[in-house]
Design an enzyme around this catalytic site. Structure first.
Site, short mmCIF file in Angstrom:
data_model
loop_
_atom_site.label_atom_id
_atom_site.label_comp_id
_atom_site.label_asym_id
_atom_site.label_seq_id
_atom_site.Cartn_x
_atom_site.Cartn_y
_atom_site.Cartn_z
N GLU A 1 0.42 -1.51 0.23
CA GLU A 1 -0.22 -0.13 0.18
C GLU A 1 0.64 1.12 0.31
O GLU A 1 1.54 1.58 0.60
CB GLU A 1 -0.49 -0.44 0.97
CG GLU A 1 -1.81 -1.55 1.40
CD GLU A 1 -2.06 -1.65 2.40
OE1 GLU A 1 -2.23 -0.67 3.75
OE2 GLU A 1 -3.10 -2.39 3.17
N SER B 1 -5.78 -4.31 0.73
CA SER B 1 -6.08 -5.29 0.10
C SER B 1 -5.20 -6.75 1.03
O SER B 1 -4.99 -6.99 0.12
CB SER B 1 -7.02 -5.80 -0.30
OG SER B 1 -7.61 -7.17 -0.63
N GLU B 2 -4.60 -6.47 2.34
CA GLU B 2 -3.40 -7.09 2.47
C GLU B 2 -2.99 -8.82 2.85
O GLU B 2 -2.57 -9.00 1.91
CB GLU B 2 -3.47 -6.74 4.30
CG GLU B 2 -2.50 -5.68 5.14
CD GLU B 2 -4.12 -4.81 4.49
OE1 GLU B 2 -3.28 -3.38 4.90
OE2 GLU B 2 -5.00 -4.74 4.54
N HIS C 1 -3.12 -0.57 15.86
CA HIS C 1 -1.59 0.12 15.23
C HIS C 1 -0.53 0.02 16.10
O HIS C 1 -0.08 1.00 15.70
CB HIS C 1 -2.00 1.59 14.61
CG HIS C 1 -2.80 1.52 13.26
ND1 HIS C 1 -4.21 1.75 13.67
CD2 HIS C 1 -3.15 1.75 12.24
CE1 HIS C 1 -5.24 1.61 12.67
NE2 HIS C 1 -4.13 1.87 11.57
#
Length: 340
Positions: free
Chosen positions: A46, A74-75, A144
């Protein structure tokens, strides 16, 4: 007769200064070196062309869009796509940005990338590097701020590296890309802006080899990632009291260089393990268990684990600091093991 004149004194040559490079740029230099030596190395993820964090910044200008590709958010998709790409002869380097995003792609990582070489009897090589910034960065909040390395250590088939210095960051990146197995490369968020000596030429740091960052005689401190500079700071402080602390940096968590840790503990007789992860099932827990199981007779005191509390990382700064490992936690653990 003319008088001889004295030769002018030669000015002393200035000492060459060590080249200082930011951690994040050292990673990029390792990646650049790999891309220059092997045209099958490509980077995707990304925003890798712009690179918010910086490890891939400028690569698209040198190597072009076919080798530096932005992906959709979209990992699961691009982590899985790299398994096929690697099996077909490409060496993908995947930027996941944030360590927590491994959770989104665990099937592709743990069931596909980690297993395919074994399940094919070595017929398929998967030279993939998955790298990401990981750990708390200051109010990154629970989604995160993860350090997923303990969970990933339990996935058979993955190699996991976690450098603590810019020198190791560059050398381990090149080693990881050259490896025929999938490698998870974890860059501790708070180390990205630190500086250190990094040679200009390409070099490697071997995967699976720990480094003794500081020699000592009274206690061994095994520290991981961003806890290494903390442990070194505490060691310098305690030196003023006559306490000699040896600091060992595993650098690689899978495979773990247990021999170096055991050699250190055999010299000092005491062990503290510091890990930026939750205490339960942490890397610290595995290291302590391995040392006790293998070398119980050389220990003069019970080993100490220093890790997070078993809670999500809070957003608010005071609570975040309460959960995370700090210098006082490390010092307290050292004093505890020395008191026994």
């Amino acid at each position: 007769m003319t008088q001889a004149t004295a030769a002018p004194a030669q000015a002393a040559k200035p000492q060459a200064q060590e080249r200082q490079v930011y951690f994040i740029n050292a990673m990029k230099e390792g990646l650049q070196a790999a891309m220059r030596e092997d045209e099958t190395v490509m980077v995707l993820g990304e925003d890798v062309q712009r690179s918010v964090i910086g490890a891939t910044r400028g690569l698209v200008e040198e190597f072009g869009e076919p080798r530096v590709r932005n992906t959709p958010i979209s990992e699961a998709t691009f982590v899985g796509a790299c398994v096929g790409a690697a099996a077909a002869g490409v060496r993908p380097v995947v930027d996941l940005m944030v360590g927590s995003f491994f959770y989104v792609a665990m099937d592709q990582l743990a069931n596909q990338a980690a297993k395919l070489r074994y399940m094919s009897g070595g017929q398929v090589e998967l030279p993939i590097v998955y790298f990401t910034a990981t750990g708390p960065s200051g109010s990154g909040a629970a989604q995160h701020s993860e350090n997923p390395h303990p969970m990933l250590m339990n996935v058979a088939g993955l190699k996991i590296v976690m450098p603590s210095t810019p020198y190791d960051a560059k050398g381990l990146m090149l080693s990881a890309i050259r490896d025929p197995n999938p490698v998870v490369y974890l860059q501790d968020f708070v180390l990205g802006g630190t500086k250190g000596h990094v040679p200009e030429e390409a070099y490697t740091v071997p995967i699976g080899v720990a480094d003794v960052k500081r020699r000592g005689t009274d206690v061994t401190v095994v520290a991981i990632g961003a806890t290494v500079p903390r442990a070194l700071r505490v060691a310098r402080k305690l030196e003023g009291e006559g306490i000699s602390v040896e600091v060992v940096d595993p650098r690689t968590l899978a495979p773990l260089d247990l021999d170096t840790i055991l050699e250190s503990v055999a010299r000092t007789g005491r062990l503290v393990v510091v890990d930026s992860a939750r205490l339960t099932c942490s890397a610290a827990s595995e290291i302590v268990a391995s040392v006790v199981e293998t070398a119980y007779d050389v220990l003069n005191a019970a080993p100490q684990r220093v890790a997070w509390e078993d809670v999500p990382v809070p957003f608010t700064p005071p609570l975040e600091q309460r959960v995370l490992v700090d210098d006082d936690d490390i010092e307290r653990a050292i004093r505890t093991t020395l008191a026994n």
